[in-house]
Design a protein around this motif. Sequence first.
Motif, PDB file in Angstrom:
ATOM      1  N   ILE A 193       0.978  -1.115   0.051  1.00 17.95           N
ATOM      2  CA  ILE A 193      -0.061  -0.068  -0.061  1.00 17.95           C
ATOM      3  C   ILE A 193       0.764   1.221  -0.036  1.00 17.95           C
ATOM      4  O   ILE A 193       1.961   1.189   0.456  1.00 17.95           O
ATOM      5  N   THR A 194       0.378   2.204  -0.426  1.00 19.14           N
ATOM      6  CA  THR A 194       0.923   3.623  -0.163  1.00 19.14           C
ATOM      7  C   THR A 194       0.079   4.486   0.580  1.00 19.14           C
ATOM      8  O   THR A 194      -1.087   4.136   0.646  1.00 19.14           O
ATOM      9  N   ILE A 195       0.473   5.206   1.317  1.00 19.11           N
ATOM     10  CA  ILE A 195      -0.205   6.072   2.398  1.00 19.11           C
ATOM     11  C   ILE A 195      -1.070   7.118   1.887  1.00 19.11           C
ATOM     12  O   ILE A 195      -2.433   7.075   2.092  1.00 19.11           O
ATOM     13  N   LEU A 223      -1.920   3.931  11.420  1.00 20.18           N
ATOM     14  CA  LEU A 223      -1.677   3.007  10.398  1.00 20.18           C
ATOM     15  C   LEU A 223      -1.129   1.800  10.731  1.00 20.18           C
ATOM     16  O   LEU A 223      -1.618   0.792  10.626  1.00 20.18           O
ATOM     17  N   TYR A 224       0.136   2.114  11.143  1.00 17.17           N
ATOM     18  CA  TYR A 224       0.881   0.765  11.611  1.00 17.17           C
ATOM     19  C   TYR A 224       0.462  -0.176  12.664  1.00 17.17           C
ATOM     20  O   TYR A 224       0.030  -1.175  12.364  1.00 17.17           O
ATOM     21  N   PRO A 225      -0.105   0.541  13.699  1.00 20.72           N
ATOM     22  CA  PRO A 225      -0.733  -0.160  14.897  1.00 20.72           C
ATOM     23  C   PRO A 225      -1.969  -0.739  14.631  1.00 20.72           C
ATOM     24  O   PRO A 225      -2.225  -2.063  14.783  1.00 20.72           O
ATOM     25  N   VAL A 237       4.317  -1.085   3.356  1.00 18.68           N
ATOM     26  CA  VAL A 237       4.098   0.353   3.128  1.00 18.68           C
ATOM     27  C   VAL A 237       5.000   0.958   2.448  1.00 18.68           C
ATOM     28  O   VAL A 237       6.189   0.993   3.076  1.00 18.68           O
ATOM     29  N   CYS A 238       4.592   1.866   1.674  1.00 15.44           N
ATOM     30  CA  CYS A 238       5.478   2.915   0.806  1.00 15.44           C
ATOM     31  C   CYS A 238       5.219   4.264   1.213  1.00 15.44           C
ATOM     32  O   CYS A 238       3.907   4.523   0.965  1.00 15.44           O
ATOM     33  N   VAL A 239       5.931   5.071   1.374  1.00 12.26           N
ATOM     34  CA  VAL A 239       5.557   6.527   1.723  1.00 12.26           C
ATOM     35  C   VAL A 239       5.839   7.169   0.534  1.00 12.26           C
ATOM     36  O   VAL A 239       6.556   6.733  -0.566  1.00 12.26           O
ATOM     37  N   TRP A 240       5.334   8.571   0.522  1.00 16.14           N
ATOM     38  CA  TRP A 240       5.499   9.641  -0.363  1.00 16.14           C
ATOM     39  C   TRP A 240       4.703   9.343  -1.632  1.00 16.14           C
ATOM     40  O   TRP A 240       3.649  10.048  -1.763  1.00 16.14           O
ATOM     41  N   ASP A 241       4.855   8.481  -2.741  1.00 12.21           N
ATOM     42  CA  ASP A 241       3.971   8.151  -3.584  1.00 12.21           C
ATOM     43  C   ASP A 241       3.687   9.617  -4.561  1.00 12.21           C
ATOM     44  O   ASP A 241       2.674  10.001  -4.872  1.00 12.21           O
ATOM     45  N   HIS A 242       4.789  10.164  -4.980  1.00  8.00           N
ATOM     46  CA  HIS A 242       4.769  11.516  -5.604  1.00  8.00           C
ATOM     47  C   HIS A 242       5.860  11.897  -6.321  1.00  8.00           C
ATOM     48  O   HIS A 242       6.568  10.978  -6.531  1.00  8.00           O
ATOM     49  N   ASN A 243       6.210  12.559  -6.827  1.00  7.87           N
ATOM     50  CA  ASN A 243       7.353  13.065  -7.723  1.00  7.87           C
ATOM     51  C   ASN A 243       8.827  12.879  -7.232  1.00  7.87           C
ATOM     52  O   ASN A 243       8.739  13.027  -5.948  1.00  7.87           O
ATOM     53  N   GLY A 265       9.041   0.953   1.692  1.00  9.10           N
ATOM     54  CA  GLY A 265       9.533   1.457   0.472  1.00  9.10           C
ATOM     55  C   GLY A 265       9.231   2.832   0.112  1.00  9.10           C
ATOM     56  O   GLY A 265       8.542   3.547   1.267  1.00  9.10           O
ATOM     57  N   ILE A 266       9.889   3.493  -0.714  1.00 10.95           N
ATOM     58  CA  ILE A 266       9.528   4.828  -1.065  1.00 10.95           C
ATOM     59  C   ILE A 266       8.904   4.751  -2.667  1.00 10.95           C
ATOM     60  O   ILE A 266       9.462   4.289  -3.443  1.00 10.95           O
ATOM     61  N   ALA A 267       7.815   5.294  -2.795  1.00 14.09           N
ATOM     62  CA  ALA A 267       7.078   5.213  -4.175  1.00 14.09           C
ATOM     63  C   ALA A 267       7.430   6.469  -4.684  1.00 14.09           C
ATOM     64  O   ALA A 267       7.402   7.719  -4.144  1.00 14.09           O
ATOM     65  N   PHE A 268       7.414   6.607  -5.861  1.00 14.09           N
ATOM     66  CA  PHE A 268       7.577   7.835  -6.586  1.00 14.09           C
ATOM     67  C   PHE A 268       7.217   7.844  -8.154  1.00 14.09           C
ATOM     68  O   PHE A 268       6.723   6.830  -8.891  1.00 14.09           O
ATOM     69  N   HIS A 269       6.824   9.176  -8.602  1.00 12.59           N
ATOM     70  CA  HIS A 269       6.552   9.527 -10.088  1.00 12.59           C
ATOM     71  C   HIS A 269       7.453  10.023 -11.059  1.00 12.59           C
ATOM     72  O   HIS A 269       8.414  10.436 -10.314  1.00 12.59           O
ATOM     73  N   TRP A 270       7.111  10.543 -12.124  1.00 17.99           N
ATOM     74  CA  TRP A 270       8.185  10.959 -13.079  1.00 17.99           C
ATOM     75  C   TRP A 270       7.752  12.439 -13.463  1.00 17.99           C
ATOM     76  O   TRP A 270       8.327  12.831 -14.291  1.00 17.99           O
ATOM     77  N   TYR A 271       6.528  13.216 -13.003  1.00 22.76           N
ATOM     78  CA  TYR A 271       5.924  14.278 -13.669  1.00 22.76           C
ATOM     79  C   TYR A 271       6.833  15.521 -13.467  1.00 22.76           C
ATOM     80  O   TYR A 271       6.497  16.634 -14.286  1.00 22.76           O
ATOM     81  N   THR A 272       7.724  15.540 -12.789  1.00 21.25           N
ATOM     82  CA  THR A 272       8.522  16.715 -12.707  1.00 21.25           C
ATOM     83  C   THR A 272      10.084  16.656 -13.033  1.00 21.25           C
ATOM     84  O   THR A 272      10.957  17.209 -13.000  1.00 21.25           O
ATOM     85  N   GLY A 273      10.311  15.628 -13.905  1.00 23.82           N
ATOM     86  CA  GLY A 273      11.575  15.442 -14.606  1.00 23.82           C
ATOM     87  C   GLY A 273      12.341  14.103 -14.140  1.00 23.82           C
ATOM     88  O   GLY A 273      11.832  13.499 -13.096  1.00 23.82           O
ATOM     89  N   GLU A 274      13.568  13.976 -14.701  1.00 24.39           N
ATOM     90  CA  GLU A 274      14.110  12.778 -14.409  1.00 24.39           C
ATOM     91  C   GLU A 274      14.514  12.436 -12.830  1.00 24.39           C
ATOM     92  O   GLU A 274      14.477  11.169 -12.532  1.00 24.39           O
ATOM     93  N   HIS A 275      15.390  13.291 -12.547  1.00 23.20           N
ATOM     94  CA  HIS A 275      15.825  13.061 -10.897  1.00 23.20           C
ATOM     95  C   HIS A 275      16.301  12.132 -10.497  1.00 23.20           C
ATOM     96  O   HIS A 275      15.962  11.411  -9.472  1.00 23.20           O
TER      97      HIS A 275
END
Length: 444
Positions: A193-195, A223-225, A237-243, A265-275
């Motif tokens: 899941i992502t938060i 959430l965790y408890p 659980v993955c945090v962030w889920d953003h660019n 984990g850390i989830a991420f998207h691509w909409y603001t460039g390669e980074h």
Amino acid sequence: MNIKLVTTTYQEDIKNTNESIKEFSFDRGVEMKVVNLYPDMEYQTFDGFGGAITEAAGYTFSLMSKGNQKRILEAYFGNNGNRYNLVRTHIDSCDFSVSQYAAMNDPADTDFNSFSLDRDEKYIIPLLKEAEQTAGKALSVMLSPWSPPAFMKTNGQRTEGGSLKPEYRQFWAEYICHYIKQYRNKGFSIDMITIQNEPNATQPWDSCLYTGEQEKEFLRDYLYPVLVANGLEEVEVCVWDHNKERMFERACEIIDEETDKMVQGIAFHWYTGEHFDAIKLVHERFPDKKLIFTEGCVEYSRFSEAGQLENAQMYAYDIIGNINAGMNAFIDWNLILNKEGGPNHVGNFCDAPIMCDTENDIVQEKLSYTYIGHFSRYIEPGAKRIASTKYTDKLEVVSLKNPNGSIVIVLLNRSHEEVPVALRLGGQVTEFSVPGSSIVTGVI
């Protein structure tokens, strides 16, 4: 030793994919035009590829003929297709829903008696079931919320941001866990899941804002408890889920000695460039955390003038850069959309690797679908990224070693010129060329 080369070119709007075999021979000291592979230098494990089964995708799928439904399923989940093993879907509605909805809207119903997955049962769950049947195995499913129910939010609506009211944090944590359990009761493997989807964006569609501290507090204290209390502590659980540009800061804000065990984990998207360096920074700081690409698409609002080649190259360039920076999995956005790039209840239309003309029952596989397949068809879950070097910036290169020992190398040439390659591996070398504006996958 030999290498099978799969090459896709695209000239004058015509796609051509061909295969060839090249033999290796003894390396007699080649120095020029070299790409090196070093299988003994292993990095992260790669978990696989997937896409999102949104309500929009499921609704579009439902309007196609049985024959074309089978074609779509085979294209993504069949053994001769892109062989996806991961799926992401949304908790309640997102922008790529036919309309807004929530599984329940009663603030007093803390026992979830009015909770219903009727909307999911119409379009999302049928497609997910058929995807698993086509794959012949359970798929690993990630759930992500776009917004809590309106009554839980400071602005009283699913849209335009707003935040989770402090007094509803426990209720919302229970709601998420109830969603997971309901999906599991239907036989699906909810592994991740992502938060919150895009917690830093106020959108005209379903959205909710969290600061780093708010996301940390919600995870740690609620959430965790609740996951543990419901026997769901193995759900990752993955945090962030953003660019990508802020993923390092958010990871540092959330992960500390106390929350470390709560974050997988850390989830991420691509909409603001390669980074890509942001991914690398997170991997260096938190080497035990998975780095999962959870969303990217070609937005019509930004890339309406781009052609299929540019769009496909954007996918391949990002996948290569992400894997080389430490990415563990890649989950694309909508599997399919209609010819307008929807349905989307706020008109946020986008492209998808497979587009469907539902009125005329026509399926169009975009070049981006083929380019993703240059990775997903050959890189097996459990593969390890291995080291490689290249001689020119005209090539993007990534290489992985599958669990069975086979080696996969993907070479992307975004220039218009043919690029020669002398591929060196373990004291042997083979030579071939990467045509202009092409992608090549080699399997050794």
